[in-house]
Enzyme design. Structure first.
Site, PDB file in Angstrom:
ATOM      1  N   ASP A  47     -61.213  18.740 -38.086  1.00  0.00           N
ATOM      2  CA  ASP A  47     -59.884  18.271 -38.484  1.00  0.00           C
ATOM      3  C   ASP A  47     -59.060  17.834 -37.277  1.00  0.00           C
ATOM      4  O   ASP A  47     -59.124  18.461 -36.215  1.00  0.00           O
ATOM      5  CB  ASP A  47     -59.126  19.385 -39.217  1.00  0.00           C
ATOM      6  CG  ASP A  47     -59.751  19.724 -40.565  1.00  0.00           C
ATOM      7  OD1 ASP A  47     -60.641  18.978 -41.010  1.00  0.00           O
ATOM      8  OD2 ASP A  47     -59.340  20.741 -41.158  1.00  0.00           O
ATOM      9  N   ARG A  48     -58.274  16.775 -37.449  1.00  0.00           N
ATOM     10  CA  ARG A  48     -57.485  16.222 -36.351  1.00  0.00           C
ATOM     11  C   ARG A  48     -56.636  17.285 -35.629  1.00  0.00           C
ATOM     12  O   ARG A  48     -56.635  17.335 -34.399  1.00  0.00           O
ATOM     13  CB  ARG A  48     -56.598  15.095 -36.855  1.00  0.00           C
ATOM     14  CG  ARG A  48     -55.803  14.392 -35.747  1.00  0.00           C
ATOM     15  CD  ARG A  48     -54.795  13.424 -36.333  1.00  0.00           C
ATOM     16  NE  ARG A  48     -55.447  12.303 -36.995  1.00  0.00           N
ATOM     17  CZ  ARG A  48     -55.521  11.082 -36.479  1.00  0.00           C
ATOM     18  NH1 ARG A  48     -54.975  10.820 -35.300  1.00  0.00           N
ATOM     19  NH2 ARG A  48     -56.107  10.109 -37.135  1.00  0.00           N
TER      20      ARG A  48
END
Length: 212
Positions: A47-48
């Site tokens: 995830d970013r």
């Protein structure tokens, strides 16, 4: 970005929080191409807002090999998650049905199978506590979008800093701590790294992180 290990087929590095893991502007593949030259292939995601250890392939053949290893469950992922609250049990296995809504970019625990719903499982153990919060080590058994975030949030213990799931503001308490994977030429490699002594990890102390 820090490179932890590399050979002709693959590279393992630390993805900074906020950096895309996919091949898009400012993403990890572009950064690695600039640092190493040659092609870079994405084989898994992070995830970013999360950070930590990631594996990338350096050849098309290696990318296919690692993709097959992931499908067969031979790439093992271990994470650290800083929770707002403590889990009901200090360790165990969580199994859920998850639905990821791409329009909202959010994953939900649901109670029945339907289109787009996938089974999810993980194992965890508590390795440190700080006040009412807990640091857990997580071993993913499936790789679903926002899986760790959604499964713990559904039990009233969202990750610290995970606003969309009820964890409040701040850096996201999700760190990719260790990858263990087969090598195209044979053998196996394990690469691990601790999170920095910065929020939210510093609240658990250096000893808690080392024990994790």
């Amino acid at each position: 970005m820090e490179i932890l290990w590399k050979d002709a087929a693959a590279v393992v590095c630390l993805k900074p929080a906020g950096c895309p893991s996919q091949d898009e502007p400012g993403g990890m593949p572009g950064r690695l191409r600039e640092a190493l030259g040659g092609e870079i292939w994405v084989v898994h995601r992070l995830d970013r807002p999360a950070a930590g250890v990631m594996l990338f392939a350096r050849t098309r053949e290696a990318a296919a090999f690692f993709s097959e290893a992931i499908r067969e469950g031979r790439l093992e992922k271990t994470y650290l998650a800083a929770l707002r609250g403590r889990p009901a049990q200090p360790g165990g296995r969580l199994e859920d049905l998850l639905y990821h809504d791409p329009r909202r970019n959010k994953t939900f625990v649901v109670d029945r199978k339907r289109r787009g719903v996938r089974e999810a499982a993980l194992e965890y153990e508590t390795v440190a506590v700080a006040g009412d919060d807990a640091l857990v080590r997580v071993r993913l058994l499936t790789g679903r979008s926002h899986q760790i975030r959604a499964q713990f949030a559904a039990r009233g213990t969202p990750l610290l800093g995970d606003g969309p799931y009820g964890g409040g503001r701040g850096p996201l308490g999700l760190w990719s701590a260790e990858l263990s994977f087969p090598l195209p030429g044979g053998g196996r490699k394990t690469v691990a790294a601790l999170p920095p002594a910065a929020p939210p990890w510093d609240r658990f102390g250096l000893a808690g992180l080392e024990n994790a």
